[in-house]
Design a protein around this motif. Structure first.
Motif, PDB file in Angstrom:
ATOM      1  N   LYS A  68       0.834  -1.200   0.000  1.00 14.49           N
ATOM      2  CA  LYS A  68       0.000   0.000   0.000  1.00 14.49           C
ATOM      3  C   LYS A  68       0.872   1.255   0.000  1.00 14.49           C
ATOM      4  O   LYS A  68       0.512   2.273  -0.606  1.00 14.49           O
ATOM      5  CB  LYS A  68      -0.925  -0.015   1.211  1.00 14.49           C
ATOM      6  CG  LYS A  68      -1.930   1.129   1.222  1.00 14.49           C
ATOM      7  CD  LYS A  68      -2.679   1.158   2.545  1.00 14.49           C
ATOM      8  CE  LYS A  68      -3.532  -0.080   2.710  1.00 14.49           C
ATOM      9  NZ  LYS A  68      -4.379   0.018   3.934  1.00 14.49           N
ATOM     10  N   ASP A  69       2.018   1.206   0.674  1.00 13.96           N
ATOM     11  CA  ASP A  69       2.924   2.370   0.739  1.00 13.96           C
ATOM     12  C   ASP A  69       4.051   2.256  -0.289  1.00 13.96           C
ATOM     13  O   ASP A  69       5.132   2.816  -0.086  1.00 13.96           O
ATOM     14  CB  ASP A  69       3.496   2.535   2.138  1.00 13.96           C
ATOM     15  CG  ASP A  69       4.044   1.236   2.676  1.00 13.96           C
ATOM     16  OD1 ASP A  69       3.972   0.222   1.948  1.00 13.96           O
ATOM     17  OD2 ASP A  69       4.531   1.201   3.823  1.00 13.96           O
ATOM     18  N   ASN A  70       3.823   1.490  -1.386  1.00 12.64           N
ATOM     19  CA  ASN A  70       4.732   1.392  -2.530  1.00 12.64           C
ATOM     20  C   ASN A  70       6.120   0.854  -2.151  1.00 12.64           C
ATOM     21  O   ASN A  70       7.133   1.281  -2.700  1.00 12.64           O
ATOM     22  CB  ASN A  70       4.888   2.754  -3.219  1.00 12.64           C
ATOM     23  CG  ASN A  70       3.644   3.173  -3.966  1.00 12.64           C
ATOM     24  OD1 ASN A  70       2.922   2.328  -4.516  1.00 12.64           O
ATOM     25  ND2 ASN A  70       3.368   4.481  -3.985  1.00 12.64           N
ATOM     26  N   VAL A  71       6.164  -0.095  -1.257  1.00  8.98           N
ATOM     27  CA  VAL A  71       7.399  -0.795  -0.931  1.00  8.98           C
ATOM     28  C   VAL A  71       7.381  -2.154  -1.656  1.00  8.98           C
ATOM     29  O   VAL A  71       6.393  -2.877  -1.611  1.00  8.98           O
ATOM     30  CB  VAL A  71       7.548  -1.005   0.582  1.00  8.98           C
ATOM     31  CG1 VAL A  71       8.807  -1.822   0.887  1.00  8.98           C
ATOM     32  CG2 VAL A  71       7.608   0.340   1.283  1.00  8.98           C
ATOM     33  N   THR A  72       8.487  -2.447  -2.353  1.00  5.08           N
ATOM     34  CA  THR A  72       8.552  -3.692  -3.116  1.00  5.08           C
ATOM     35  C   THR A  72       8.919  -4.854  -2.193  1.00  5.08           C
ATOM     36  O   THR A  72       9.943  -4.794  -1.496  1.00  5.08           O
ATOM     37  CB  THR A  72       9.589  -3.586  -4.233  1.00  5.08           C
ATOM     38  OG1 THR A  72       9.248  -2.466  -5.073  1.00  5.08           O
ATOM     39  CG2 THR A  72       9.619  -4.859  -5.067  1.00  5.08           C
ATOM     40  N   VAL A  73       8.092  -5.892  -2.203  1.00  8.27           N
ATOM     41  CA  VAL A  73       8.338  -7.082  -1.379  1.00  8.27           C
ATOM     42  C   VAL A  73       8.282  -8.317  -2.276  1.00  8.27           C
ATOM     43  O   VAL A  73       7.712  -8.276  -3.376  1.00  8.27           O
ATOM     44  CB  VAL A  73       7.302  -7.215  -0.237  1.00  8.27           C
ATOM     45  CG1 VAL A  73       7.401  -6.036   0.713  1.00  8.27           C
ATOM     46  CG2 VAL A  73       5.887  -7.355  -0.790  1.00  8.27           C
ATOM     47  N   ALA A  74       8.908  -9.397  -1.818  1.00  6.03           N
ATOM     48  CA  ALA A  74       8.857 -10.697  -2.497  1.00  6.03           C
ATOM     49  C   ALA A  74       8.139 -11.687  -1.572  1.00  6.03           C
ATOM     50  O   ALA A  74       8.528 -11.848  -0.410  1.00  6.03           O
ATOM     51  CB  ALA A  74      10.252 -11.198  -2.829  1.00  6.03           C
ATOM     52  N   ILE A  75       7.133 -12.323  -2.088  1.00  6.84           N
ATOM     53  CA  ILE A  75       6.313 -13.251  -1.287  1.00  6.84           C
ATOM     54  C   ILE A  75       6.365 -14.622  -1.954  1.00  6.84           C
ATOM     55  O   ILE A  75       6.032 -14.759  -3.141  1.00  6.84           O
ATOM     56  CB  ILE A  75       4.862 -12.766  -1.160  1.00  6.84           C
ATOM     57  CG1 ILE A  75       4.815 -11.375  -0.514  1.00  6.84           C
ATOM     58  CG2 ILE A  75       4.028 -13.761  -0.355  1.00  6.84           C
ATOM     59  CD1 ILE A  75       3.418 -10.784  -0.454  1.00  6.84           C
ATOM     60  N   ASP A  76       6.787 -15.623  -1.203  1.00 11.46           N
ATOM     61  CA  ASP A  76       6.818 -17.010  -1.687  1.00 11.46           C
ATOM     62  C   ASP A  76       5.591 -17.726  -1.174  1.00 11.46           C
ATOM     63  O   ASP A  76       5.363 -17.806   0.055  1.00 11.46           O
ATOM     64  CB  ASP A  76       8.081 -17.719  -1.212  1.00 11.46           C
ATOM     65  CG  ASP A  76       9.333 -17.140  -1.842  1.00 11.46           C
ATOM     66  OD1 ASP A  76       9.197 -16.399  -2.828  1.00 11.46           O
ATOM     67  OD2 ASP A  76      10.427 -17.426  -1.319  1.00 11.46           O
ATOM     68  N   MET A  77       4.811 -18.273  -2.095  1.00 10.06           N
ATOM     69  CA  MET A  77       3.586 -18.998  -1.757  1.00 10.06           C
ATOM     70  C   MET A  77       3.787 -20.492  -2.004  1.00 10.06           C
ATOM     71  O   MET A  77       4.592 -20.899  -2.852  1.00 10.06           O
ATOM     72  CB  MET A  77       2.412 -18.495  -2.590  1.00 10.06           C
ATOM     73  CG  MET A  77       2.080 -17.033  -2.400  1.00 10.06           C
ATOM     74  SD  MET A  77       1.424 -16.682  -0.758  1.00 10.06           S
ATOM     75  CE  MET A  77      -0.110 -17.587  -0.804  1.00 10.06           C
TER      76      MET A  77
END
Length: 539
Positions: free
Chosen positions: A108-117
């Motif tokens: 929401k605050d434009n921070v890039t994250v990597a999520i492993d599902m």
């Protein structure tokens, strides 16, 4: 058969050497879902084939589908068939874990994250389970395919993950994870109960809560009055009171979102014969700078909590040392009092002991006197009893001796009578046997008399023959008959034959007394034959 889960980032299908290598191939390659086994590696084609346990097997004849009792899936075991009947596909029955890393997700605050599902799925081809259909295996192999399933899952998962990350800030993204029903209920209860510090995960904070309780017990023992809020601050530090609430809401949101994702994926893939068993977030990665900022904030809170805990520990240590000194002094006083009381008690017990010893000696003397009296009475009674027993024994011995003598006399008389009777019977028997023997001897002599007579005559004849034989063998014997005749002629011939031998004898030796006597016998007619042996004559 218990199904196991295998984690992989790809879903693939490929050829394997044979059906027998299926377990090894699927065990080594966790991404393998569908295998195409060759019929045989040998130079001949057998009239049977096997299907291993733990796989859905499709069988074809020249490439055409062959069903088993109306089902495209063949059961495991040994099957017989012509060489052109073979296992074309093997689909695993295990549940597989498909990991889909989604990078470049904006929050929401434009921070890039990597999520492993992670997605846990299986092929719905088990006829014994509700909702499964063996036709799904055929559909999955020929229509969906492993590569197609991988692409569909990745696209559907990436879309849902990006939407999820866009709905939260970067400080809330770590709360997006899969939780159990019990954990989720605990978080919801803590959120709606109004507790500002109860929004943390119950399972993870159970050790901290135990530590708080133990620390509070120690504070009570040391008479240190601290409030519950101060103890909580000492353990977890000072931070924004809304942080636990936000974390709880994020966990609830992540759990509900993963459940919604699993339901949406099942609506998409169940018609294709694939069931999604679970959807979970395995790892969330923030940029390194933001992670360092969050770590520093956590470290500051922890350092402040450590300082407070150290101060309280020092205070508690000082109080405990003072309490130990006071306790030692009180213990020393109690010890001195106990020693004095013990000395007095020892004195009283010694007096009681001496009294008891004197009383014991008196009792022992009384017992010894009574024992002597009792022993004398017992000895006198014993002597009387022994004398009576001896008298009775003597009487009984005499009676037995007399009875034995009487019995011995009777037995002796009976023995003599029996001996005389036995001797008489023996003599009678001997006489009877002697008579029979003499009778037998007499009978034998009567029978053998003629035989003995014939034997004697035979022996006499044998002796005569032996004498004649001796006379015939004697070269000096001359036989002369009184009336001459043939016998005399023969004797003369014999005399002439033996003339040379007769000349060797001297004349003085021919006229001995025996020869003269034989001539007298012949002259008187008493001898029938004159025997001249050399110079000897026998009539």
């Amino acid at each position: 058969m218990a199904q196991q889960s295998r984690a992989t980032t790809t879903i693939m299908s490929r050829e394997i050497s044979s059906v027998g290598d299926a377990n090894r191939e699927f065990g080594e390659d966790t991404s393998l879902v569908v295998a195409f086994p060759h019929r045989s590696c040998c130079g001949y084609q057998a009239f049977f084939f096997t299907i291993p346990e733990g796989f859905y097997a499709l069988v074809t004849r020249h490439g055409a589908r062959v069903d088993f009792n109306g089902s495209p899936v063949w059961p495991s075991g040994l099957h017989f068939g012509p060489p052109w009947l073979k296992v074309s596909h093997l689909v695993t029955k295990q549940s597989m874990v498909f990991n889909t890393p989604v990078k470049g997700c904006k929050t929401k605050d434009n921070v890039t994250v990597a999520i492993d599902m992670g997605i846990v799925f299986r092929v719905m081809g088990d006829a014994d389970k509700e909702g499964d259909d063996p036709e799904n295996v055929y559909k999955f192999v020929h229509e969906v395919t492993a590569i197609g399933l991988q692409k569909q899952m990745y696209d559907a998962q990436a879309e849902a993950v990006r939407a999820l990350a866009r709905s939260v800030a970067h400080t809330e993204v770590f709360g997006l994870r899969k939780t159990s029903h019990e954990e989720l209920e605990g978080i919801q209860n803590s959120l709606f109960s109004g507790s500002s510090h109860g929004a943390t995960v119950p399972n993870e904070m159970s050790a901290w809560e135990t530590g708080v309780e133990e620390f509070k017990d120690e504070e009570k023992l040391a008479d240190v009055s601290l409030s519950d809020d101060e103890g909580e601050k000492d353990l977890v530090g000072e931070h924004d009171e809304l942080d636990p609430i936000e974390a709880g809401f994020n966990v609830e949101t992540g759990s509900s979102v993963t459940d919604a994702m699993m339901a949406r994926l099942n609506r998409q893939f169940k018609p294709q014969g694939v069931e999604i068993l679970d959807v979970f977030i395995t790892e969330i990665k923030l940029p390194d700078e933001i992670q360092q900022q969050m770590s520093q904030k956590t470290m500051v809170i922890s350092q402040n909590a450590e300082q407070r805990m150290q101060q309280k520990y020092d205070l508690l240590t000082l109080n405990q040392e003072e309490a130990i000194k006071t306790l030692k002094q009180s213990h020393d006083e109690i010890k001195m009092e106990a020693l004095e009381d013990g000395k007095y008690a020892v004195l009283i017990e010694n007096l009681k002991l001496k009294h008891n010893k004197a009383e014991g000696k008196r009792v022992i003397n009384n017992i010894e006197c009574q024992m002597s009296i009792d022993v004398g009475a017992v000895n006198a009674e014993s002597d009387l009893t022994v004398q009576r027993i001896r008298d009775e024994t003597h009487l009984e011995t005499e009676r037995v001796r007399e009875e034995a003598k009487a019995k011995a006399g009777i037995i002796e008389v009976e023995a003599e009578t029996q001996e005389m009777k036995t001797n008489a019977e023996a003599e009678f028997k001997c006489a009877e046997l002697s008579a029979k023997g003499e009778k037998a001897i007499f009978h034998a002599e009567g029978v053998s008399a003629p035989m003995n007579r014939a034997l004697n005559e035979q022996l006499t004849s044998l002796k005569k023959l032996k004498a004649q034989q001796s006379m015939a063998n004697n070269g000096q014997l001359i036989v002369t008959g009184t009336s001459g005749g043939e016998a005399a002629n023969r004797l003369i011939l014999a005399e002439a034959a033996l003339k040379d031998h007769a000349q060797t004898i001297s004349r003085g030796q021919q006229r001995e007394r025996s020869a003269i006597l034989s001539e007298i016998a012949v002259a008187s007619g008493k001898a029938q034959i004159r025997l001249n042996i050399g110079s000897d004559q026998v009539a």
